[in-house]
Design a protein around this motif. Structure first.
Motif, PDB file in Angstrom:
ATOM      1  N   VAL A  26       0.862  -1.184   0.000  1.00  0.00           N
ATOM      2  CA  VAL A  26       0.000   0.000   0.000  1.00  0.00           C
ATOM      3  C   VAL A  26       0.891   1.224   0.000  1.00  0.00           C
ATOM      4  CG1 VAL A  26      -1.689   1.311   1.365  1.00  0.00           C
ATOM      5  CG2 VAL A  26      -1.910  -1.182   1.158  1.00  0.00           C
ATOM      6  N   ALA A  27       0.489   2.255  -0.717  1.00  0.00           N
ATOM      7  CA  ALA A  27       1.254   3.507  -0.768  1.00  0.00           C
ATOM      8  C   ALA A  27       0.337   4.669  -0.443  1.00  0.00           C
ATOM      9  CB  ALA A  27       1.874   3.696  -2.149  1.00  0.00           C
ATOM     10  N   ARG A  28       0.739   5.452   0.564  1.00  0.00           N
ATOM     11  CA  ARG A  28      -0.013   6.650   0.945  1.00  0.00           C
ATOM     12  C   ARG A  28       0.986   7.779   1.080  1.00  0.00           C
ATOM     13  NH1 ARG A  28      -4.722   7.760   0.672  1.00  0.00           N
ATOM     14  NH2 ARG A  28      -5.231   8.406   2.777  1.00  0.00           N
ATOM     15  N   GLY A  29       0.936   8.759   0.156  1.00  0.00           N
ATOM     16  CA  GLY A  29       1.904   9.839   0.193  1.00  0.00           C
ATOM     17  C   GLY A  29       3.307   9.291   0.029  1.00  0.00           C
ATOM     18  N   GLY A  30       4.183   9.609   0.977  1.00  0.00           N
ATOM     19  CA  GLY A  30       5.553   9.131   0.926  1.00  0.00           C
ATOM     20  C   GLY A  30       5.796   7.879   1.744  1.00  0.00           C
ATOM     21  N   MET A  31       4.727   7.216   2.173  1.00  0.00           N
ATOM     22  CA  MET A  31       4.852   6.023   3.015  1.00  0.00           C
ATOM     23  C   MET A  31       4.461   4.789   2.226  1.00  0.00           C
ATOM     24  SD  MET A  31       5.722   5.525   6.240  1.00  0.00           S
ATOM     25  CE  MET A  31       5.814   4.118   7.345  1.00  0.00           C
ATOM     26  N   VAL A  32       5.189   3.711   2.447  1.00  0.00           N
ATOM     27  CA  VAL A  32       4.902   2.429   1.806  1.00  0.00           C
ATOM     28  C   VAL A  32       4.683   1.394   2.896  1.00  0.00           C
ATOM     29  CG1 VAL A  32       5.817   0.608   0.320  1.00  0.00           C
ATOM     30  CG2 VAL A  32       6.231   3.002  -0.244  1.00  0.00           C
ATOM     31  N   PHE A  33       3.652   0.584   2.726  1.00  0.00           N
ATOM     32  CA  PHE A  33       3.294  -0.449   3.686  1.00  0.00           C
ATOM     33  C   PHE A  33       3.396  -1.804   2.989  1.00  0.00           C
ATOM     34  CE2 PHE A  33       0.974   3.445   4.359  1.00  0.00           C
ATOM     35  CZ  PHE A  33       1.021   3.686   5.720  1.00  0.00           C
ATOM     36  N   GLN A  73       4.991  -3.945   9.651  1.00  0.00           N
ATOM     37  CA  GLN A  73       3.927  -4.285  10.594  1.00  0.00           C
ATOM     38  C   GLN A  73       4.418  -5.151  11.749  1.00  0.00           C
ATOM     39  OE1 GLN A  73       0.902  -5.915   7.992  1.00  0.00           O
ATOM     40  NE2 GLN A  73       0.379  -3.907   7.171  1.00  0.00           N
ATOM     41  N   GLN A  74       4.569  -6.459  11.534  1.00  0.00           N
ATOM     42  CA  GLN A  74       4.877  -7.392  12.616  1.00  0.00           C
ATOM     43  C   GLN A  74       6.360  -7.741  12.653  1.00  0.00           C
ATOM     44  OE1 GLN A  74       2.509  -8.233  14.710  1.00  0.00           O
ATOM     45  NE2 GLN A  74       0.546  -8.416  13.653  1.00  0.00           N
TER      46      GLN A  74
END
Length: 248
Positions: free
Chosen positions: A157-164, A198-199
């Motif tokens: 997932v990508a939100r702005g400058g963050m990647v998950f 995350q974990q």
């Protein structure tokens, strides 16, 4: 001790992430149960440092663990054997590297039973919700193909400058690790990250990820959300070789 747990109805807002069950509690990091799993809820959740994780037959469960496992792209550990695998793949014309060629297919492959477990958290509702998020341009897949067949995949997932980072699979040696290299190289070029893993797991620690206190993670997330995302998520072999040159 009685641990309070928020129960959500469809459309309810999420409680603050720091209200998740603390370390020592059963289901540490669990924030809320219920609600609806769709693209809108995923957008809201990831913007607040929350993610879904639940199994077949279970209600939606929303998590925000403390600490949070993060991988700074420049901290990726590329060992000699992985460098050799990456060079071998990039030198083989049968292989090709793509982003978003078949997002849903990557998710379904990640959901397939594995040798160590037949369980999966990538239930049909999760596949549908993240596929809808992908249609909005906020979820992406890095894919390795060989002779026209999808052999490895990673989705995020990508939100702005963050990647998950979410999940990965491979049917060839080191395939998912090569895709993680590609994602880290892409993030370095576009100044994205760190990557939320995350974990905490030994595998992620071996790749360079480390635990961060949740308050620090939420601060990093807030700063990243106001940054613009990359103008394009296109990717190929030549970009991989440029982005990952320091590791190769």
């Amino acid at each position: 001790m009685n641990w309070p747990l928020v129960r959500l109805r469809p459309g309810d807002p999420f409680p603050p992430a720091d209200q998740a069950l603390p370390a020592g509690a059963p289901f540490a990091g669990l924030l809320a149960v219920g609600g609806r799993v769709d693209a809108d809820s995923l957008e809201a959740a990831y913007s607040q440092g929350i993610f879904p994780w639940f199994g077949p037959g279970e209600p939606p469960m929303w998590w925000s663990p403390d600490p949070r496992m993060l991988l700074a792209p420049h901290d990726l550990k590329v060992r000699r054997s992985l460098r050799q695998s990456a060079r071998r793949v990039m030198d083989n014309a049968d292989y090709s590297l793509h982003v978003d060629r078949n997002f849903r297919r990557v998710m379904l492959a990640c959901a397939a039973p594995r040798r160590d477990t037949a369980e999966t958290w990538i239930v049909p509702a999760i596949v549908d919700a993240y596929s809808a998020l992908h249609a909005r341009g906020q979820a992406h897949s890095f894919e390795l193909w060989c002779a026209g067949e999808l052999v490895s995949g990673l989705y995020c997932v990508a939100r702005g400058g963050m990647v998950f980072g979410e999940s990965m699979f491979t049917r060839v040696s080191d395939g998912s690790k090569i895709l993680l290299m590609a994602l880290c190289g892409f993030c370095l070029r576009h100044r994205l990250g760190p990557i939320d893993c995350q974990q905490q797991t030994p595998h992620l620690a071996n790749m360079g990820a480390r635990p961060w206190p949740r308050p620090v993670f939420l601060q990093i997330l807030g700063q990243a959300l106001v940054k613009p995302g990359p103008p394009s998520w296109q990717y190929d072999r030549s970009q991989f070789q440029r982005d990952c040159a320091p590791w190769l």
